[in-house]
Design an enzyme around this catalytic site. Structure first.
Site, short mmCIF file in Angstrom:
data_model
loop_
_atom_site.label_atom_id
_atom_site.label_comp_id
_atom_site.label_asym_id
_atom_site.label_seq_id
_atom_site.Cartn_x
_atom_site.Cartn_y
_atom_site.Cartn_z
N VAL A 68 0.84 -1.20 0.00
CA VAL A 68 0.00 0.00 0.00
C VAL A 68 0.87 1.25 0.00
CG1 VAL A 68 -1.84 1.27 1.17
CG2 VAL A 68 -1.79 -1.23 1.30
N LYS A 118 -5.68 -1.88 -2.47
CA LYS A 118 -5.00 -1.20 -1.35
C LYS A 118 -6.01 -0.73 -0.30
CE LYS A 118 -1.36 0.25 -4.53
NZ LYS A 118 -0.98 1.29 -5.49
N GLY A 128 7.38 2.89 -7.95
CA GLY A 128 8.76 3.07 -8.41
C GLY A 128 9.71 2.13 -7.70
N1 HSE Z 1 0.58 0.75 -10.22
C1 HSE Z 1 0.74 1.19 -8.89
C2 HSE Z 1 0.59 2.70 -8.85
C3 HSE Z 1 2.10 0.77 -8.38
O1 HSE Z 1 0.62 3.32 -9.90
O2 HSE Z 1 0.41 3.25 -7.78
C4 HSE Z 1 2.23 0.77 -6.89
O3 HSE Z 1 1.33 -0.09 -6.28
#
Ligand code: HSE
Length: 438
Positions: free
Chosen positions: A133, A206, A303
């Site tokens: 998360v 999340k 990232g």
């Molecule tokens: N794809 C997700 C985002 C990556 O852009 O937040 C991190 O969970």
């Protein structure tokens, strides 16, 4: 003391970051954990050796993830493959083999967390998931430990970096949706399937985790309401701005007397709120506790190195916990497993929120009164009305309304009645609105 031996599954964006951080900060990490952390065995189908600093520190690199979870030398398995399968099978087998697990896999925890935590309890091992998360933001630690004194009232978060990046680029630079998404993908922020980002599924994974940690309920991903950002139009971004609001893609969970709200959707929030100014790929989670009041957690939500920061912090935690009695560890879902509650998750009809409405109407006497009349009859109080200039080439005018809080079920009825009027063309655009006042 012997270093803790880690088995690493996956060396993509996040896995590569974990190798780099463990190598670069090895001494600092050892000073904190009390032992070194060493990747003894890694498995990756493919990886870019030029992008990963510290590959030479890994004991063995292969391509069989099951060989890693079955390796008797390994103490902690780090799952960074993502997705539901084979991640679920790998994690359950690691647990079965008595290994602790660290994962960044929000989809896995949101959907299969109840099963995984039950298996982990049975075996007396830890499953840590801070990176699942908000990437590098230690929100799970904050909720489970730092805020343990509080009755949590609500959480509102920008918990998908890709979606926030796209909305920010569209608002500030007038870029088109596809172009901004392609850049987020190139930067390694987006999910393998980017519809997970733009349609809110990643944020719902999340939010499901946050809701369980906040309220001590089992994980219920299937009950989380999800609406994406792909239908947000430039005119709504502009009108919201003129009214003093910004549109953010929020995950919101709130406890009321009737149950728990779990919802992900575009939301108008007052532009003066700190969280309304969280832009680009950054994430932020606003938590309202009864004792502490509102608290805000901000940082990079995706990232390589930011996510690795959370994974390695979990590794340090697990390394410290190796010798503790399993019954005295921080519970996976913040509350003792036999204290989880069956408090219901509310359907969207039962959720109370305010609304931004936009509709195309005939510019003639009585139309506004008709629409206001319907809202009044449905018990909906209007906060503001604005009639805009007709868009180029159109004879009808956009009518914008902001309402006070009302049950979504009542709003659905009112919208159906408004859409059936001859003076209203097409669908009514509805964007939910929250003040997020502390
Ligand atoms: N794809 C997700 C985002 C990556 O852009 O937040 C991190 O969970």
């Amino acid at each position: 003391m012997e270093p803790v031996k880690i088995g690493l599954l996956g060396m993509g964006t996040v896995g590569g970051g974990v190798v780099t951080v463990l190598t670069r900060n090895a001494r600092e990490i050892e000073r904190r954990a009390g032992r070194g952390l060493r990747i003894a065995h890694a498995a990756a189908r493919q990886y870019n050796p030029d992008a990963i600093a510290g590959l030479d520190q890994i004991g063995r690199i292969g391509d069989d993830a099951f060989a890693v979870v079955d390796d008797p030398e390994i103490d902690i398995v780090v799952e960074l493959i993502g997705g539901y399968s084979p991640a679920r099978e790998l994690v359950l087998r690691a647990i079965e083999n008595g290994k602790h697990v660290v994962t960044a896999n929000k989809a896995l925890i949101a959907r299969h967390g109840n099963e995984i935590f039950a298996a982990a309890r049975e075996k007396g091992v830890v499953v840590a998931f801070e990176a699942a998360v908000a990437g590098g933001v230690p929100i799970i630690k904050a909720l489970r430990e730092g805020l343990a004194a509080n009755h949590i009232e609500w959480i509102a978060g920008i918990i998908n970096g890709t979606g926030n990046y796209i909305l920010t680029e569209m608002r500030d630079k007038g870029r088109d949706f596809g172009d901004a998404l392609a850049e987020a993908q190139a930067l390694g922020y987006a999910e393998a399937d980017p519809t997970f980002d733009v349609e809110g599924i990643d944020a719902a994974h999340k939010l499901t985790i946050l809701g369980s940690l906040a309220f001590g309920i089992p994980l219920q991903f299937e009950r989380t309401f999800t609406e994406g950002i792909s239908k947000i139009e430039a005119q709504d971004v502009a009108y919201a701005g003129q009214l003093g609001y910004r549109i953010k893609h929020l995950g919101i969970t709130r406890r009321s007397g009737r149950g728990i709200e779990m919802r992900v959707h575009p939301t108008l929030i007052p532009h003066r709120r700190l969280i309304a100014n969280v832009d680009g790929v950054m994430n932020a989670v606003l938590v309202k506790g009864d004792a502490v009041g509102p608290t805000l957690y901000y940082g990079a939500g995706a990232g390589s190195l930011p996510t690795a920061s959370a994974v390695v912090a979990d590794l340090v935690d697990v390394a410290r916990a190796l010798t503790t009695d399993p019954n005295n560890r921080v519970p996976h879902l913040a509350f003792q497993p036999d204290e989880l509650s069956d408090f219901p998750i509310l359907s969207m009809d039962q959720v109370e929120t305010a609304y931004y409405l936009r509709m195309q109407v005939l510019d003639q006497p009585g139309v506004m009164a008709q629409i206001a009349g319907i809202l009044g009859e449905e018990g909906i109080s209007i906060e503001a009305i604005q009639q805009k200039e007709p868009l180029e080439g159109e004879t009808q005018v956009p009518l914008i309304m902001l309402t006070h809080r009302v049950l979504e079920g009542q709003m659905n009825q009112a919208i159906a009645r408004i859409e059936s009027l001859d003076s209203v063309t097409g669908a009514v655009v509805r964007i939910r609105m929250e003040t997020l006042a502390g």
